[in-house]
Structures are given as structure tokens and as C-alpha cells.
Write a protein that holds these residues in place. Structure first.
Motif, PDB file in Angstrom:
ATOM      1  N   LEU A   1       0.824  -1.213   0.000  1.00 59.65           N
ATOM      2  CA  LEU A   1       0.000   0.000   0.000  1.00 59.65           C
ATOM      3  C   LEU A   1       0.860   1.266   0.000  1.00 59.65           C
ATOM      4  N   LEU A   2       1.941   1.269   0.773  1.00 57.29           N
ATOM      5  CA  LEU A   2       2.845   2.410   0.746  1.00 57.29           C
ATOM      6  C   LEU A   2       3.437   2.602  -0.651  1.00 57.29           C
ATOM      7  N   SER A   3       3.787   1.505  -1.277  1.00 61.22           N
ATOM      8  CA  SER A   3       4.345   1.576  -2.630  1.00 61.22           C
ATOM      9  C   SER A   3       3.329   2.126  -3.617  1.00 61.22           C
ATOM     10  N   ARG A   4       2.064   1.732  -3.454  1.00 57.24           N
ATOM     11  CA  ARG A   4       1.030   2.215  -4.367  1.00 57.24           C
ATOM     12  C   ARG A   4       0.769   3.717  -4.160  1.00 57.24           C
ATOM     13  N   LEU A   5       0.895   4.173  -2.932  1.00 58.00           N
ATOM     14  CA  LEU A   5       0.743   5.605  -2.692  1.00 58.00           C
ATOM     15  C   LEU A   5       1.851   6.392  -3.380  1.00 58.00           C
ATOM     16  N   VAL A   6       3.067   5.862  -3.325  1.00 57.19           N
ATOM     17  CA  VAL A   6       4.185   6.525  -3.998  1.00 57.19           C
ATOM     18  C   VAL A   6       3.960   6.544  -5.507  1.00 57.19           C
TER      19      VAL A   6
END
Length: 404
Positions: free
Chosen positions: A27-32
């Protein structure tokens, strides 16, 4: 916080189930990635393929996503489109049906929403499958870092657009894991779905053959039951049939036995004005070496030398590199099979990077070194390359090489 997520060292994270830790990383990666898309949209100009101020939806449904949408809405043409010279033009037969129709089903009629949903969910499940595949080979911590590199890598945008890559890689990772664990039964279901998701399943047929040979050669140390021999041979035959079946289906529907290959070769004419009308194995990379040498102002022989160096380098890495060898024989055999497949069928151009996505298991080799500074450095490089790829292929896409 991020360090704790990746290493799992603090007590709280040790108690957190691995799927939850992977979910947070993903999820953090998708936000980036979403932020990168937003920046690319803000910087986009009228000269871009997407025009000024495109939306995230425009990006999600750009490029090949339009072809998958065409398949879902209109199906496949019964007559191949041709130009004035009688040459087959680009058409939907180059795109397999599973992702197109699954997105239509998942979106309840809104194909774009379904496509992004399928890609997102497939990406997360692929992260779980990658961790499972690598954990016993390189350890849980390194496997979690490999997941982080995968989720944040140069091609991570594919998890949020209407492309079939994330679904294909999910199926592929599951299939490799099943083969490596000698649990062959489930492959009778996985292989046909994988084969009709995107091209590349013939590489898996070669991998199964090499896997079978390796098991035969080591049967004195590792038992090889007769039932496993039967499974390997049967699955190799099934994979080969699946691999060629789309050509047969396209030929029957269109009335042109070579319709599928002609369709694939039609894209090559965007790069080569004198592209061959017939498919010749390995010709694509030879012509590609010549083409790019000319583009870079070098003599033709220089392109051949670069190609040979790349092939030798890849072979050396798979055979000798210690970090790659730690991944185990099956991952190396798959990687070699897929690279040979690409050499045989593909013309190297801007989509080459995307077509390397099925080499995802090699992320484990990058994660093996234990230095924290090294791993954070790799993650930073992954993010920088992801931004460059998004900016080039979406934000400023206007030249012939900016095609994801």
C-alpha cells in the motif's frame, strides 16, 4: 517505520502476520506510485500523447489497456484488417482474453475500474507468492526486501494500469512455486489460465522440460517417482499445446492460419520500414541490434557486439553469480528459458523493460546482501527508475520509443 515494516525486527512487527506486513509495504508503494502519476500528469503538456492535465484514469486506460478494453467490449475481428499493400495491421488478436474479460467481470460493466482492481489485487497476491517462493531460499528478511523491490520497482506502475502483467506474474510465481515443491497437480489449472493471459507460456514449456531433465540427472540423490515423471511430461505437452493454441484459434476464426503471427509482426513495422512479412526465430534481436546501433550513431557490428555481450553477461549471471545461485535451480532455469524465449520472438524496443517483468523472481538475488545501507540504496534506485519510467512513458510520451 518503513525499516520496521521491511525487517520485521521490532517485537510488534514480529507478531504481525506476514500478509499484513506485505500489505503495508504494498500500500505504501502504491501511494508513492500514485504520487508519481500525479506529478507526471501535472507536468504533462499538449505535446504528450495524453495531452495537458490528464487524469489518473487516462493513464490507467492508456496504451495497451485500450486493446484489452476493445477485446472485452467488441471481441476479436473475424477478418484481419489490412493496409493498401495487403499487410495485416495492428489488431486485438495480439492480446489474450483472460485479463480483458476478468476486468469486465470485476468492474460490473465498468471496464476501467475492473482493470485497475484486477491489477491491484493481482499485484498484492503476487507479492505474497514472491515471498513464499523466496523465503526458504534466502530467508524471510531478504524475501521481504525482495517484495519491497518488486512492489516499488521500475515497473511498479503496472500494478495500477490496465495491463495484464501483474496477473500473469501472479500466475507465474504460483506456477514456479508449485513446480519447485513438486506439487504438479494444480498446474493443470494454472497453466491454461496463464497461457491465455499474455504471451510467454511457451517459455514455461521449455522450463518444464529443463526441470524434468534436472530431476532425472539428480534422481540418485533426490527420488523421482514415476508419477512425477508422468506429470512433468503431461504438463510439458499441455503447456506446449496451450502455447500454440492461440495461433490456431486466431487462424480458425479469421481464416488466415498465420493471422496471429502477422498481427504480432505488424507492430514491428513501426520500427523497421523493411520488416519481414514472415516470422523468423531470433531475427528480431538481430535486426534490433542493427537498428539501435544506427539510432545511436554506431556501426552495425557494434550493435552485434552489444547483443553478444548482453547474452554472455546474462548467461554468466545465471550460471555463476553467487546471489543468483542462492535462488535455486528452478528459478534460474525459468529465467534462462524466458530470456531465450524473448531472444527468439521479440524485437527489442521500449516495451523490452516491461517484457522483463516475468523475471521478477530474480529480485531475490538483489535482496541477498545483508547491508542495510545497500538495501535502502537499492530501494531508492528502484523508486528513481520508477519515476523515470512513468515520466517517460506517460508524462512526456510523444516520441516513438516512449511506449510502455
Amino acid at each position: 517505520m518503513a525499516h520496521r515494516v521491511l525487517t520485521g525486527a521490532p517485537r510488534g512487527w514480529v507478531r504481525t502476520p506476514v500478509p499484513a506486513r506485505i500489505a503495508i509495504i504494498y500500500l505504501l508503494s502504491r501511494l508513492v506510485t500514485t504520487g508519481f502519476f500525479a506529478l507526471a500528469a501535472a507536468w504533462s503538456s499538449v505535446s504528450s500523447r495524453f495531452g495537458a492535465a490528464p487524469t489518473l484514469g487516462d493513464y490507467a486506460l492508456g496504451w495497451d489497456a485500450q486493446w484489452y478494453w476493445t477485446v472485452a467490449v467488441f471481441g476479436y475481428p473475424t477478418a484481419l484488417p489490412v493496409n493498401d499493400a495487403g499487410q495485416v495491421l495492428e489488431n486485438a488478436w495480439a492480446f489474450m482474453p483472460v485479463y480483458a474479460y476478468l476486468a469486465q467481470f470485476a468492474g460490473l460493466g465498468d471496464w476501467g475500474a475492473g482493470a485497475v482492481l484486477v491489477s491491484l489485487v493481482s499485484g498484492y497476491l503476487a507479492c505474497l507468492a514472491l515471498f513464499r517462493l523466496l523465503r526458504t531460499r534466502i530467508g524471510a528478511t531478504a524475501a521481504l526486501w525482495a517484495v519491497a523491490f518488486f512492489a516499488s520497482g521500475p515497473l511498479a506502475a503496472l500494478f495500477q494500469v490496465g495491463y495484464a502483467e501483474s496477473l500473469f506474474v501472479l500466475l507465474l510465481l504460483v506456477a514456479i512455486d508449485l513446480v519447485s515443491r513438486h506439487r504438479y497437480g494444480w498446474l493443470y489449472l494454472v497453466i491454461p489460465v496463464m497461457g491465455f493471459t499474455r504471451p510467454g507460456v511457451l517459455a514455461f514449456a521449455l522450463f518444464l522440460g529443463l526441470h524434468g531433465i534436472s530431476r532425472w540427472l539428480t534422481r540418485d540423490r533426490h527420488p523421482l517417482p514415476v508419477k512425477d515423471i508422468v506429470h512433468i511430461v503431461a504438463l510439458g505437452a499441455l503447456t506446449t499445446v496451450v502455447g500454440f493454441s492461440w495461433q490456431v484459434i486466431a487462424g480458425v476464426v479469421t481464416g488466415d492460419p498465420g493471422g496471429y503471427l502477422k498481427t504480432e509482426l505488424s507492430w514491428r513495422r513501426n520500427w523497421l520500414s523493411d520488416a519481414s512479412e514472415d516470422f523468423i526465430p531470433f531475427e528480431g534481436f538481430v535486426r534490433g541490434a542493427e537498428f539501435w546501433a544506427e539510432q545511436w550513431g554506431m556501426p552495425t557490428w557494434a550493435g552485434w557486439v552489444i547483443l553478444v555481450v548482453l547474452v554472455i553477461g546474462a548467461a554468466y549471471a545465471l550460471l555463476r553469480a553467487r546471489s543468483v545461485r542462492r535462488l535455486g535451480l528452478d528459478i534460474r532455469l525459468w529465467s534462462a528459458s524466458y530470456l531465450l524465449y524473448l531472444l527468439a520472438v521479440f524485437f527489442p524496443q521500449s516495451s523490452t523493460f516491461r517484457l522483463l517483468f516475468p523475471l521478477t523472481p530474480l529480485a531475490g538475488a538483489v535482496a541477498v546482501p545483508r547491508s542495510g545501507a545497500y538495501r535502502w540504496g537499492v530501494l531508492l534506485v528502484c523508486l528513481l527508475l520508477q519515476w523515470v519510467w512513468i515520466l517517460a512513458m506517460y508524462g512526456s510520451a510523444r516520441t516513438f520509443w516512449q511506449i510502455p
